[in-house]
Design an enzyme around this catalytic site. Structure first.
Site, PDB file in Angstrom:
ATOM      1  N   THR A   1      -4.850  -8.664   3.658  1.00 60.05           N
ATOM      2  CA  THR A   1      -4.340  -9.590   2.639  1.00 60.05           C
ATOM      3  C   THR A   1      -2.830  -9.395   2.476  1.00 60.05           C
ATOM      4  O   THR A   1      -2.073 -10.372   2.394  1.00 60.05           O
ATOM      5  CB  THR A   1      -5.061  -9.356   1.287  1.00 60.05           C
ATOM      6  OG1 THR A   1      -6.439  -9.083   1.538  1.00 60.05           O
ATOM      7  CG2 THR A   1      -4.954 -10.569   0.383  1.00 60.05           C
TER       8      THR A   1
ATOM      9  N   ASP B   1      -9.062  -2.330  -2.560  1.00 55.80           N
ATOM     10  CA  ASP B   1     -10.461  -2.258  -2.118  1.00 55.80           C
ATOM     11  C   ASP B   1     -11.407  -2.637  -3.252  1.00 55.80           C
ATOM     12  O   ASP B   1     -12.454  -3.238  -3.009  1.00 55.80           O
ATOM     13  CB  ASP B   1     -10.757  -0.851  -1.593  1.00 55.80           C
ATOM     14  CG  ASP B   1      -9.857  -0.537  -0.417  1.00 55.80           C
ATOM     15  OD1 ASP B   1      -9.859  -1.325   0.545  1.00 55.80           O
ATOM     16  OD2 ASP B   1      -9.101   0.450  -0.478  1.00 55.80           O
TER      17      ASP B   1
ATOM     18  N   GLY C   1      -2.818  -5.479  -1.432  1.00 54.47           N
ATOM     19  CA  GLY C   1      -4.256  -5.693  -1.564  1.00 54.47           C
ATOM     20  C   GLY C   1      -4.900  -4.500  -2.260  1.00 54.47           C
ATOM     21  O   GLY C   1      -4.227  -3.567  -2.704  1.00 54.47           O
TER      22      GLY C   1
ATOM     23  N   GLY D   1      -6.189   1.989   3.905  1.00 51.58           N
ATOM     24  CA  GLY D   1      -5.096   2.067   4.884  1.00 51.58           C
ATOM     25  C   GLY D   1      -4.404   3.415   4.924  1.00 51.58           C
ATOM     26  O   GLY D   1      -3.347   3.532   5.511  1.00 51.58           O
TER      27      GLY D   1
ATOM     28  N   THR E   1      -0.253  -2.959   2.473  1.00 53.72           N
ATOM     29  CA  THR E   1      -0.897  -2.699   3.762  1.00 53.72           C
ATOM     30  C   THR E   1      -2.302  -3.302   3.743  1.00 53.72           C
ATOM     31  O   THR E   1      -2.999  -3.213   2.741  1.00 53.72           O
ATOM     32  CB  THR E   1      -0.988  -1.169   3.987  1.00 53.72           C
ATOM     33  OG1 THR E   1       0.314  -0.613   3.837  1.00 53.72           O
ATOM     34  CG2 THR E   1      -1.519  -0.847   5.383  1.00 53.72           C
TER      35      THR E   1
ATOM     36  N   GLU F   1       1.789   4.192  -1.361  1.00 55.04           N
ATOM     37  CA  GLU F   1       1.329   3.087  -2.203  1.00 55.04           C
ATOM     38  C   GLU F   1       1.542   3.412  -3.685  1.00 55.04           C
ATOM     39  O   GLU F   1       1.964   2.560  -4.466  1.00 55.04           O
ATOM     40  CB  GLU F   1      -0.144   2.782  -1.914  1.00 55.04           C
ATOM     41  CG  GLU F   1      -0.317   2.184  -0.520  1.00 55.04           C
ATOM     42  CD  GLU F   1      -1.727   1.743  -0.201  1.00 55.04           C
ATOM     43  OE1 GLU F   1      -2.672   2.141  -0.906  1.00 55.04           O
ATOM     44  OE2 GLU F   1      -1.891   0.984   0.777  1.00 55.04           O
TER      45      GLU F   1
ATOM     46  N   LYS G   1     -13.625  -8.089  -3.971  1.00 56.27           N
ATOM     47  CA  LYS G   1     -12.996  -6.864  -4.470  1.00 56.27           C
ATOM     48  C   LYS G   1     -13.423  -6.521  -5.898  1.00 56.27           C
ATOM     49  O   LYS G   1     -13.160  -5.413  -6.375  1.00 56.27           O
ATOM     50  CB  LYS G   1     -11.459  -7.008  -4.444  1.00 56.27           C
ATOM     51  CG  LYS G   1     -10.890  -7.487  -3.141  1.00 56.27           C
ATOM     52  CD  LYS G   1     -11.065  -6.451  -2.062  1.00 56.27           C
ATOM     53  CE  LYS G   1     -10.515  -6.961  -0.738  1.00 56.27           C
ATOM     54  NZ  LYS G   1     -10.356  -5.967   0.250  1.00 56.27           N
TER      55      LYS G   1
END
Ligand code: 5RP
Length: 226
Positions: A28, A84, A82, A97, A25, A103, A121
């Protein structure tokens, strides 16, 4: 091609025919979904996908991917998502997200979990740029917030995008965004995990296999072995 597009395409190299792929999500991960859809069409591949959120589920269906629900599978071949924050030890922070439960399920179920992102990141310590998100049950959210708040510097219930209500995950839960002064990430994770009401949290330690990080149009790889 910008750096996010570049890592999304780089991750395609890990895609194998006749496999189940977990879709992530975020901006990217969305680029990976697009690139995957093109590859499947061009090469007539037989690939099924599962999604880490209702958002990526919709993207998968819109992209005409062969979407199956999470309750139909027990393992995943490859999960691409992706992040953070990523450290050089392959510690990963996720959760802008919302859907940490999904996840983490995808990451743990996957034979290979690849994190994709640009150089922004990279951090030296998890929590450096973002609060640590914690998906919690709504039934007694104030109790959970209070318990986590005792070890946090700051711990707020995440508002929705409009700012007029709370953010709700795809599974109907709330999210706390918390900042901590900590010395050991594993110890912090253990305390968070044991707090009543916590469903999942955004620290992914010893879970990702590879991070593909792009900077100035070049991709570097972080692996646990490195
Ligand atoms: C969602 C995530 C995202 O992967 C993370 O927020 C990165 O998003 P982007 O690729 O848009 O920077 O963890 O929960």
């Amino acid at each position: 091609m910008n750096d996010k597009e570049l890592v999304a395409h780089e991750a395609l190299k890990y895609v194998k025919n006749n496999s189940i792929i977990g879709l992530g999500t975020g901006s990217t991960a969305n680029l990976f979904i697009q690139a995957l859809a093109q590859k499947i069409k061009k090469e007539s591949l037989d690939i099924k996908v599962v999604a880490s959120s209702t958002v990526s589920q919709i993207k998968a269906i819109e992209s005409r991917l062969n979407y199956i629900s999470l309750d139909q599978i027990d393992t995943i071949d490859l999960y691409v998502d992706g992040a953070d924050e990523v450290t050089h030890n392959l510690e990963v922070l996720k959760g802008r997200g919302y859907d940490l439960l999904r996840e983490k399920l995808l990451a743990r179920a996957s034979k290979q979990f690849i994190v994709i992102g640009d150089q922004s990141k990279i951090v030296t310590k998890i929590g450096e740029k973002f609060p640590i998100p914690i998906e919690i049950s709504p039934i007694a959210w104030k109790i959970t917030q209070n318990l986590i708040g005792k070890i946090a510097v700051n711990c707020i219930l995440r508002p929705n995008t409009a700012g007029d209500a709370f953010a709700i995950t795809s599974d109907g839960n709330y999210v706390l965004d918390c900042q901590f002064n900590y010395t050991n990430l594993k110890d912090l994770s253990d305390v968070i995990a044991k707090t009543p009401g916590v469903i999942e949290y955004g620290i992914f330690q010893n879970i990702a296999n590879i991070a593909l990080i792009a900077e100035n149009n070049r991709v570097s790889t972080i692996t646990l072995e490195a």
